[in-house]
Motif scaffolding. Structure first.
Motif, PDB file in Angstrom:
ATOM      1  N   ARG A 169     -14.993 -81.400  49.853  1.00 35.30           N
ATOM      2  CA  ARG A 169     -16.358 -80.636  49.269  1.00 35.30           C
ATOM      3  C   ARG A 169     -17.474 -81.890  48.900  1.00 35.30           C
ATOM      4  NH1 ARG A 169     -15.130 -76.273  45.071  1.00 35.30           N
ATOM      5  NH2 ARG A 169     -17.302 -76.220  44.888  1.00 35.30           N
ATOM      6  N   GLY A 170     -18.587 -81.297  49.011  1.00 36.45           N
ATOM      7  CA  GLY A 170     -19.571 -82.471  48.731  1.00 36.45           C
ATOM      8  C   GLY A 170     -19.595 -82.876  47.236  1.00 36.45           C
ATOM      9  N   PRO A 171     -20.250 -84.021  47.044  1.00 33.16           N
ATOM     10  CA  PRO A 171     -20.099 -84.719  45.483  1.00 33.16           C
ATOM     11  C   PRO A 171     -20.845 -83.594  44.602  1.00 33.16           C
ATOM     12  CG  PRO A 171     -21.562 -85.946  46.587  1.00 33.16           C
ATOM     13  CD  PRO A 171     -20.814 -85.052  47.889  1.00 33.16           C
ATOM     14  N   GLU A 172     -20.569 -83.741  43.385  1.00 35.22           N
ATOM     15  CA  GLU A 172     -21.281 -82.696  42.356  1.00 35.22           C
ATOM     16  C   GLU A 172     -21.747 -83.815  41.375  1.00 35.22           C
ATOM     17  OE1 GLU A 172     -18.692 -79.524  41.105  1.00 35.22           O
ATOM     18  OE2 GLU A 172     -18.531 -78.613  43.215  1.00 35.22           O
ATOM     19  N   TYR A 173     -22.652 -83.801  40.705  1.00 37.75           N
ATOM     20  CA  TYR A 173     -23.238 -84.736  39.939  1.00 37.75           C
ATOM     21  C   TYR A 173     -23.531 -83.620  38.454  1.00 37.75           C
ATOM     22  CZ  TYR A 173     -24.272 -87.895  43.482  1.00 37.75           C
ATOM     23  OH  TYR A 173     -23.997 -88.536  44.585  1.00 37.75           O
ATOM     24  N   ARG A 174     -23.385 -84.412  37.427  1.00 37.43           N
ATOM     25  CA  ARG A 174     -23.671 -83.600  36.158  1.00 37.43           C
ATOM     26  C   ARG A 174     -24.023 -84.698  35.091  1.00 37.43           C
ATOM     27  NH1 ARG A 174     -18.250 -84.353  35.202  1.00 37.43           N
ATOM     28  NH2 ARG A 174     -17.617 -85.140  33.319  1.00 37.43           N
ATOM     29  N   THR A 188     -26.598 -90.949  31.292  1.00 38.59           N
ATOM     30  CA  THR A 188     -25.234 -91.204  32.038  1.00 38.59           C
ATOM     31  C   THR A 188     -24.735 -90.135  32.677  1.00 38.59           C
ATOM     32  OG1 THR A 188     -24.453 -92.710  29.993  1.00 38.59           O
ATOM     33  CG2 THR A 188     -22.704 -91.448  31.280  1.00 38.59           C
ATOM     34  N   VAL A 189     -24.550 -90.131  33.948  1.00 38.32           N
ATOM     35  CA  VAL A 189     -24.151 -89.302  34.865  1.00 38.32           C
ATOM     36  C   VAL A 189     -22.855 -89.457  35.522  1.00 38.32           C
ATOM     37  CG1 VAL A 189     -24.746 -88.231  37.349  1.00 38.32           C
ATOM     38  CG2 VAL A 189     -26.562 -88.635  35.501  1.00 38.32           C
ATOM     39  N   ALA A 190     -22.077 -88.130  35.603  1.00 32.28           N
ATOM     40  CA  ALA A 190     -20.706 -88.323  36.442  1.00 32.28           C
ATOM     41  C   ALA A 190     -20.859 -87.800  37.873  1.00 32.28           C
ATOM     42  CB  ALA A 190     -19.830 -87.790  35.294  1.00 32.28           C
ATOM     43  N   VAL A 191     -20.110 -88.091  38.574  1.00 30.54           N
ATOM     44  CA  VAL A 191     -20.003 -87.693  40.055  1.00 30.54           C
ATOM     45  C   VAL A 191     -18.470 -87.418  40.195  1.00 30.54           C
ATOM     46  CG1 VAL A 191     -20.046 -89.801  41.291  1.00 30.54           C
ATOM     47  CG2 VAL A 191     -20.806 -87.643  42.492  1.00 30.54           C
ATOM     48  N   GLU A 192     -18.399 -86.135  40.913  1.00 29.71           N
ATOM     49  CA  GLU A 192     -17.220 -85.609  41.047  1.00 29.71           C
ATOM     50  C   GLU A 192     -16.844 -85.129  42.413  1.00 29.71           C
ATOM     51  OE1 GLU A 192     -13.598 -82.615  39.493  1.00 29.71           O
ATOM     52  OE2 GLU A 192     -15.563 -82.504  38.666  1.00 29.71           O
ATOM     53  N   ILE A 193     -16.015 -85.532  43.070  1.00 32.83           N
ATOM     54  CA  ILE A 193     -15.270 -84.845  44.369  1.00 32.83           C
ATOM     55  C   ILE A 193     -13.988 -84.291  44.232  1.00 32.83           C
ATOM     56  CG2 ILE A 193     -14.743 -85.117  46.819  1.00 32.83           C
ATOM     57  CD1 ILE A 193     -16.744 -87.167  47.065  1.00 32.83           C
ATOM     58  N   LYS A 194     -13.896 -82.886  44.220  1.00 33.95           N
ATOM     59  CA  LYS A 194     -12.803 -82.027  43.954  1.00 33.95           C
ATOM     60  C   LYS A 194     -11.486 -82.681  44.658  1.00 33.95           C
ATOM     61  CE  LYS A 194     -14.945 -79.003  41.161  1.00 33.95           C
ATOM     62  NZ  LYS A 194     -14.651 -78.921  39.886  1.00 33.95           N
ATOM     63  N   GLY A 195     -10.463 -82.763  43.931  1.00 32.22           N
ATOM     64  CA  GLY A 195      -9.208 -83.188  44.690  1.00 32.22           C
ATOM     65  C   GLY A 195      -9.243 -84.989  44.824  1.00 32.22           C
ATOM     66  N   VAL A 196     -10.213 -85.322  44.430  1.00 33.54           N
ATOM     67  CA  VAL A 196     -10.302 -87.171  44.475  1.00 33.54           C
ATOM     68  C   VAL A 196     -10.570 -87.878  43.278  1.00 33.54           C
ATOM     69  CG1 VAL A 196     -11.332 -88.872  45.630  1.00 33.54           C
ATOM     70  CG2 VAL A 196     -11.295 -86.897  46.877  1.00 33.54           C
ATOM     71  N   GLY A 197     -11.550 -87.426  42.556  1.00 35.58           N
ATOM     72  CA  GLY A 197     -11.679 -87.951  41.284  1.00 35.58           C
ATOM     73  C   GLY A 197     -13.156 -88.139  40.763  1.00 35.58           C
ATOM     74  N   GLU A 198     -13.491 -88.931  39.675  1.00 37.59           N
ATOM     75  CA  GLU A 198     -14.933 -88.758  39.614  1.00 37.59           C
ATOM     76  C   GLU A 198     -15.161 -90.096  38.915  1.00 37.59           C
ATOM     77  OE1 GLU A 198     -15.484 -85.893  36.317  1.00 37.59           O
ATOM     78  OE2 GLU A 198     -15.654 -87.484  34.828  1.00 37.59           O
ATOM     79  N   GLU A 200     -18.403 -92.506  36.490  1.00 43.91           N
ATOM     80  CA  GLU A 200     -19.532 -92.647  35.619  1.00 43.91           C
ATOM     81  C   GLU A 200     -20.506 -93.617  35.757  1.00 43.91           C
ATOM     82  OE1 GLU A 200     -19.031 -91.467  31.396  1.00 43.91           O
ATOM     83  OE2 GLU A 200     -17.958 -89.666  31.803  1.00 43.91           O
ATOM     84  N   ALA A 201     -21.807 -93.469  35.661  1.00 41.89           N
ATOM     85  CA  ALA A 201     -22.457 -94.804  35.435  1.00 41.89           C
ATOM     86  C   ALA A 201     -23.918 -94.335  34.544  1.00 41.89           C
ATOM     87  CB  ALA A 201     -23.031 -95.257  36.941  1.00 41.89           C
ATOM     88  N   THR A 202     -24.588 -95.245  34.194  1.00 44.27           N
ATOM     89  CA  THR A 202     -25.702 -95.140  33.252  1.00 44.27           C
ATOM     90  C   THR A 202     -27.004 -95.814  33.998  1.00 44.27           C
ATOM     91  OG1 THR A 202     -24.413 -95.043  31.326  1.00 44.27           O
ATOM     92  CG2 THR A 202     -26.559 -95.510  30.855  1.00 44.27           C
ATOM     93  N   GLY A 203     -28.216 -95.248  33.861  1.00 49.21           N
ATOM     94  CA  GLY A 203     -29.272 -95.761  34.275  1.00 49.21           C
ATOM     95  C   GLY A 203     -30.677 -95.388  33.662  1.00 49.21           C
ATOM     96  N   THR A 204     -31.759 -95.834  33.877  1.00 50.94           N
ATOM     97  CA  THR A 204     -32.847 -95.434  32.999  1.00 50.94           C
ATOM     98  C   THR A 204     -33.505 -94.218  33.367  1.00 50.94           C
ATOM     99  OG1 THR A 204     -34.104 -96.842  34.463  1.00 50.94           O
ATOM    100  CG2 THR A 204     -33.417 -97.861  32.596  1.00 50.94           C
ATOM    101  N   SER A 205     -33.114 -93.371  34.567  1.00 53.98           N
ATOM    102  CA  SER A 205     -33.521 -92.239  35.118  1.00 53.98           C
ATOM    103  C   SER A 205     -32.351 -91.462  35.569  1.00 53.98           C
ATOM    104  CB  SER A 205     -34.685 -92.408  36.069  1.00 53.98           C
ATOM    105  OG  SER A 205     -34.050 -93.025  37.330  1.00 53.98           O
ATOM    106  N   MET A 206     -32.476 -90.266  35.803  1.00 54.61           N
ATOM    107  CA  MET A 206     -31.306 -89.434  36.296  1.00 54.61           C
ATOM    108  C   MET A 206     -30.977 -90.027  37.745  1.00 54.61           C
ATOM    109  SD  MET A 206     -29.872 -87.107  34.987  1.00 54.61           S
ATOM    110  CE  MET A 206     -29.276 -85.762  36.009  1.00 54.61           C
ATOM    111  N   ALA A 209     -29.142 -93.134  37.795  1.00 54.16           N
ATOM    112  CA  ALA A 209     -27.766 -93.064  37.101  1.00 54.16           C
ATOM    113  C   ALA A 209     -26.785 -92.494  38.402  1.00 54.16           C
ATOM    114  CB  ALA A 209     -27.857 -92.085  35.792  1.00 54.16           C
ATOM    115  N   GLU A 210     -27.485 -91.424  39.017  1.00 54.37           N
ATOM    116  CA  GLU A 210     -26.635 -90.933  39.930  1.00 54.37           C
ATOM    117  C   GLU A 210     -26.423 -91.858  41.303  1.00 54.37           C
ATOM    118  OE1 GLU A 210     -29.283 -87.617  41.342  1.00 54.37           O
ATOM    119  OE2 GLU A 210     -28.476 -86.227  39.868  1.00 54.37           O
ATOM    120  N   THR A 211     -27.376 -92.505  41.492  1.00 53.16           N
ATOM    121  CA  THR A 211     -27.209 -93.768  42.721  1.00 53.16           C
ATOM    122  C   THR A 211     -25.936 -94.597  42.194  1.00 53.16           C
ATOM    123  OG1 THR A 211     -29.444 -93.473  43.279  1.00 53.16           O
ATOM    124  CG2 THR A 211     -28.316 -95.438  43.880  1.00 53.16           C
ATOM    125  N   ALA A 212     -25.969 -95.274  40.787  1.00 57.08           N
ATOM    126  CA  ALA A 212     -25.000 -95.983  40.457  1.00 57.08           C
ATOM    127  C   ALA A 212     -23.668 -95.053  40.353  1.00 57.08           C
ATOM    128  CB  ALA A 212     -25.615 -96.650  39.003  1.00 57.08           C
TER     129      ALA A 212
END
Length: 222
Positions: A169-174, A188-198, A200-206, A209-212
């Motif tokens: 399934r596609g990545p989910e960002y939170r 600070t944003v986390a990205v998860e792919i179900k069944g694989v893992g997640e 986290e990274a931090t940035g000065t904008s959403m 942070a999502e890109t990182a």
């Protein structure tokens, strides 16, 4: 008005002495100072001028399709690139910040550096015109355009394709955390792919942070 050091800095940047010192001072002024006018209107203008100059430059420089040109354009006019250019020319020392913004590290904030860089482009356009401003941008953006910015696939696109290629399934960002004042916010944003893992990274904008986070995920699991 402008101090002697800042006057010399702007003269070197634009290739000519600033003719409307009040306008250039406005471009350097952050809202935290409480001044009647700050850089926001000039930033709005400079953002459009920068985009036009870089688009014209890439069109002449590269025989690429629209998608690749857009990818490079977006990277070269991003806040992160604007901030990198601002650091390279020593802009931080000449910005006018209020005490709280200075104490919060505003002089090295990607948000503020990027915005003020665009505001200076706007001031140049108003006072010196398009041709002179294009020359200025081409000079100070030369390293970025000559480098790899936007050459590689964007990390979020790469992660999306990796997930599809691995039948996931596609990545989910939170959003995990938002900290700091508005002018120096950290996300600070986390990205998860179900069944694989997640990851986290931090940035000065959403977006940053999502890109990182996507890049960190690919390094860990890709």
């Amino acid at each position: 008005m402008l101090g002697s050091d800042t006057h010399a800095f702007l003269t070197g940047l634009a290739g000519r002495a600033p003719t409307d010192e009040a306008l250039w001072l406005e471009a350097l002024t952050h809202g935290s100072t409480g001044a009647a006018r700050d850089y926001q209107r000039l930033e709005f203008l400079g953002d459009r001028v920068l985009g036009m100059v870089i688009a014209e430059w890439l069109y002449a420089l590269e025989d690429a399709d629209e998608g690749r040109l857009s990818q490079r354009l977006n990277a070269l006019v991003s806040r992160a690139t604007c901030a990198d250019v601002a650091r390279a020319i020593g802009l931080g020392e000449h910005m006018r910040l209020g005490k709280q913004a200075r104490d919060d590290g505003g002089k090295d904030s990607d948000n503020i550096l990027g915005d003020v860089m665009e505001a200076l482009i706007g001031a140049s356009f108003v006072t010196h015109g398009f041709d002179a401003t294009r020359d200025m941008i081409r000079r100070i953006w030369a390293d970025a355009v000559g480098g790899k910015a936007g050459q590689a696939k964007h990390p979020k696109s790469a992660l999306q394709e990796w997930a599809a290629g691995n039948r996931r399934r596609g990545p989910e960002y939170r959003l995990v955390e938002r900290s700091g004042p508005d002018h120096a916010a950290r996300f600070t944003v986390a990205v998860e792919i179900k069944g694989v893992g997640e990851a986290e990274a931090t940035g000065t904008s959403m977006r940053e942070a999502e890109t990182a986070a996507a890049e960190a995920f690919m390094k860990r699991f890709g």
